[in-house]
Enzyme design. Structure first.
Site, PDB file in Angstrom:
ATOM      1  N   ARG A 229       3.809   8.939  -2.070  1.00  0.00           N
ATOM      2  CA  ARG A 229       4.660   8.795  -3.250  1.00  0.00           C
ATOM      3  C   ARG A 229       3.937   9.374  -4.453  1.00  0.00           C
ATOM      4  NH1 ARG A 229       8.500   8.393  -0.651  1.00  0.00           N
ATOM      5  NH2 ARG A 229       9.936   6.654  -0.412  1.00  0.00           N
ATOM      6  N   HIS A 277       9.920  17.024  -2.420  1.00  0.00           N
ATOM      7  CA  HIS A 277      10.139  15.763  -1.678  1.00  0.00           C
ATOM      8  C   HIS A 277      11.028  16.026  -0.445  1.00  0.00           C
ATOM      9  CE1 HIS A 277      10.364  11.105  -2.025  1.00  0.00           C
ATOM     10  NE2 HIS A 277      10.477  11.483  -0.763  1.00  0.00           N
TER      11      HIS A 277
HETATM   12  P1  NDP Z   1       4.012   2.221   7.231  1.00  0.00           P
HETATM   13  O1  NDP Z   1       4.395   0.972   6.530  1.00  0.00           O
HETATM   14  O2  NDP Z   1       4.233   2.311   8.707  1.00  0.00           O
HETATM   15  O3  NDP Z   1       2.443   2.506   6.996  1.00  0.00           O
HETATM   16  C1  NDP Z   1       1.813   2.294   5.765  1.00  0.00           C
HETATM   17  C2  NDP Z   1       0.309   2.443   5.984  1.00  0.00           C
HETATM   18  O4  NDP Z   1      -0.345   2.327   4.717  1.00  0.00           O
HETATM   19  C3  NDP Z   1      -0.278   1.347   6.882  1.00  0.00           C
HETATM   20  O5  NDP Z   1      -1.272   1.897   7.708  1.00  0.00           O
HETATM   21  C4  NDP Z   1      -0.895   0.393   5.885  1.00  0.00           C
HETATM   22  O6  NDP Z   1      -1.980  -0.369   6.381  1.00  0.00           O
HETATM   23  C5  NDP Z   1      -1.384   1.369   4.831  1.00  0.00           C
HETATM   24  N1  NDP Z   1      -1.602   0.691   3.555  1.00  0.00           N
HETATM   25  C6  NDP Z   1      -0.706   0.055   2.768  1.00  0.00           C
HETATM   26  N2  NDP Z   1      -1.319  -0.472   1.675  1.00  0.00           N
HETATM   27  C7  NDP Z   1      -2.632  -0.150   1.801  1.00  0.00           C
HETATM   28  C8  NDP Z   1      -3.773  -0.425   1.014  1.00  0.00           C
HETATM   29  N3  NDP Z   1      -3.704  -1.144  -0.129  1.00  0.00           N
HETATM   30  N4  NDP Z   1      -4.971   0.025   1.439  1.00  0.00           N
HETATM   31  C9  NDP Z   1      -5.071   0.736   2.611  1.00  0.00           C
HETATM   32  N5  NDP Z   1      -4.025   1.022   3.418  1.00  0.00           N
HETATM   33  C10 NDP Z   1      -2.814   0.583   2.996  1.00  0.00           C
HETATM   34  O7  NDP Z   1       4.718   3.414   6.478  1.00  0.00           O
HETATM   35  P2  NDP Z   1       5.115   4.858   7.039  1.00  0.00           P
HETATM   36  O8  NDP Z   1       3.951   5.427   7.746  1.00  0.00           O
HETATM   37  O9  NDP Z   1       6.400   4.798   7.745  1.00  0.00           O
HETATM   38  O10 NDP Z   1       5.392   5.623   5.653  1.00  0.00           O
HETATM   39  C11 NDP Z   1       4.368   5.762   4.693  1.00  0.00           C
HETATM   40  C12 NDP Z   1       4.942   6.250   3.382  1.00  0.00           C
HETATM   41  O11 NDP Z   1       5.314   7.608   3.478  1.00  0.00           O
HETATM   42  C13 NDP Z   1       6.229   5.571   2.899  1.00  0.00           C
HETATM   43  O12 NDP Z   1       5.960   4.321   2.308  1.00  0.00           O
HETATM   44  C14 NDP Z   1       6.772   6.571   1.910  1.00  0.00           C
HETATM   45  O13 NDP Z   1       6.287   6.298   0.611  1.00  0.00           O
HETATM   46  C15 NDP Z   1       6.221   7.897   2.413  1.00  0.00           C
HETATM   47  N6  NDP Z   1       7.281   8.787   2.914  1.00  0.00           N
HETATM   48  C16 NDP Z   1       7.447  10.000   2.309  1.00  0.00           C
HETATM   49  C17 NDP Z   1       8.396  10.869   2.765  1.00  0.00           C
HETATM   50  C18 NDP Z   1       8.538  12.233   2.186  1.00  0.00           C
HETATM   51  O14 NDP Z   1       9.487  12.966   2.535  1.00  0.00           O
HETATM   52  N7  NDP Z   1       7.633  12.656   1.319  1.00  0.00           N
HETATM   53  C19 NDP Z   1       9.289  10.530   3.891  1.00  0.00           C
HETATM   54  C20 NDP Z   1       8.992   9.240   4.465  1.00  0.00           C
HETATM   55  C21 NDP Z   1       8.042   8.405   3.967  1.00  0.00           C
HETATM   56  P3  NDP Z   1      -1.804  -1.386   7.618  1.00  0.00           P
HETATM   57  O15 NDP Z   1      -1.607  -0.492   8.840  1.00  0.00           O
HETATM   58  O16 NDP Z   1      -3.057  -2.107   7.678  1.00  0.00           O
HETATM   59  O17 NDP Z   1      -0.584  -2.207   7.308  1.00  0.00           O
HETATM   60  C1  OXD Z   2      11.324   8.173   2.589  1.00  0.00           C
HETATM   61  C2  OXD Z   2      11.417   9.342   1.764  1.00  0.00           C
HETATM   62  O1  OXD Z   2      10.749   7.191   2.151  1.00  0.00           O
HETATM   63  O2  OXD Z   2      12.321  10.174   1.982  1.00  0.00           O
HETATM   64  O3  OXD Z   2      11.821   8.215   3.739  1.00  0.00           O
HETATM   65  O4  OXD Z   2      10.585   9.543   0.885  1.00  0.00           O
END
Ligand code: NDP
Ligand code: OXD
Length: 314
Positions: A229, A277
């Site tokens: 993000r 994005h």
């Molecule tokens: P998940 O919830 O599956 O994974 C999030 C990961 O981040 C987990 O490994 C989590 O740790 C880690 N995390 C969260 N907070 C912290 C912290 N404070 N310190 C260290 N690690 C942390 O999410 P997704 O993988 O499905 O998606 C990730 C992000 O990608 C979404 O939230 C979104 O913002 C972004 N996204 C962007 C898109 C785009 O087109 N640019 C499309 C889709 C998503 P733990 O495993 O320990 O819980």
């Molecule tokens: C998502 C995105 O969160 O599109 O899936 O960013």
């Protein structure tokens, strides 16, 4: 009545409604703002819904985020106390892994330098390190981070991940928690951010953090890739780091303000690759059937999957 309301600010709501109707014929599907009876809504499929709308739906049973990230929802005031389900789908995950792999390989294989040579009609082969000489560090080892890690490790890169809790992926080194962040950064040449935006992660991609990345790597300087993000990154720090050589280059797909304003200095920086994005588009025809299947399973008495932890904000 358990109707479905589609509210997707800035997205093609009609395409979403069509995909939902095709997946569950006969179920009422409303497209915001066309909602004759608020009591008819059992489920809301949302992307950046207007504040207060969800609280005004008296029979709401669950909220489905149309994106994998839920920062557009969880920080809203008056969010009703119903489960929030987020997207987990092979289609979206594959799209993200494509984008991350593209960016990693573009930096690793020096494509920008070859583009510049092409502009000068210059035939010159640059020294090329092997993938096995390059250390990738993925911040966020969730659904998306783990998949990208597996693919990049398969190509031959030395991959590590950083998450809140230890992540187990074959061939990928795991770091976790604030206490292991510095060690993770110190062994990282290409930093990939796939973190969610939470109070803990806001602004984490900053100058002090960039300064802790490895400086002895085969690429001649650290590279940043962010598709998590925009709120994770401090734009001024990225520009300063690129200007001073703390970062060699960066690829950004996400921004605090989207669309990125035409006046943003990020557009003009030659070492920055920018995409709008689009790393992992939410494709209605791929995702609506999964969301409908989740509703039908829920109505048949099964627990909802991929429910957001509101305490953690992701
Ligand atoms: P998940 O919830 O599956 O994974 C999030 C990961 O981040 C987990 O490994 C989590 O740790 C880690 N995390 C969260 N907070 C912290 C912290 N404070 N310190 C260290 N690690 C942390 O999410 P997704 O993988 O499905 O998606 C990730 C992000 O990608 C979404 O939230 C979104 O913002 C972004 N996204 C962007 C898109 C785009 O087109 N640019 C499309 C889709 C998503 P733990 O495993 O320990 O819980
Ligand atoms: C998502 C995105 O969160 O599109 O899936 O960013």
């Amino acid at each position: 009545m358990n109707g479905i309301l589609v509210v997707a600010s800035g997205w093609d709501q009609e395409a979403w409604a069509a995909a939902v109707r095709a997946a569950v014929p006969g179920r009422p599907v409303f497209v915001w703002p066309g909602l004759p009876d608020k009591a008819a809504v059992g489920y809301a499929f949302v992307w950046r819904p207007p504040e207060g709308l969800l609280a005004a739906l008296p029979n709401l049973r669950a909220i489905f985020s149309l994106g994998a990230g839920v920062d557009h929802l969880v920080f809203q005031k008056d969010l009703p106390d119903v489960p929030i389900v987020r997207i987990v789908s092979a289609d979206l995950t594959n799209r993200m892994t494509e984008w991350v792999t593209l960016q990693v390989l573009m930096h690793h294989r020096q494509q920008r330098a070859y583009d510049a040579q092409k502009a000068e009609h210059r035939w010159h082969e640059l020294p090329q390190p092997a993938a096995s000489e390059v250390r990738i560090g993925i911040m966020g080892m969730g659904v998306l981070g783990k998949d990208a890690a597996e693919v990049l490790a398969r190509i031959g890169f030395r991959v590590a991940g950083w998450s809140r809790r230890p992540a187990v992926v074959a061939g990928v080194q795991s770091f976790h928690g604030p206490e292991q962040l510095d060690a993770f950064l110190a062994r990282t040449d290409i930093l990939v951010s796939l973190l969610p935006l939470t109070p803990e992660t806001r602004g984490i991609l900053s100058l002090p953090l960039f300064g802790k990345l490895a400086r002895d790597g085969a690429l001649g300087g650290p590279v940043l890739i962010n598709a998590g993000r925009g709120g994770l990154q401090v734009d001024a720090d990225i520009l300063a780091a690129l200007g001073s050589g703390v970062l060699k280059a960066a690829s950004l797909d996400v921004f605090e303000t989207e669309p990125l304003p035409p006046t943003s200095p990020l557009w003009r920086h030659p070492l920055l690759t920018i995409t709008p994005h689009c790393a992992a588009w939410s494709a209605p025809e791929a995702l609506a059937p999964l969301m409908v299947a989740a509703i039908l399973a829920h109505e048949a008495g099964k627990p909802l999957q991929n429910v957001v932890d509101r305490e953690a904000s992701y």
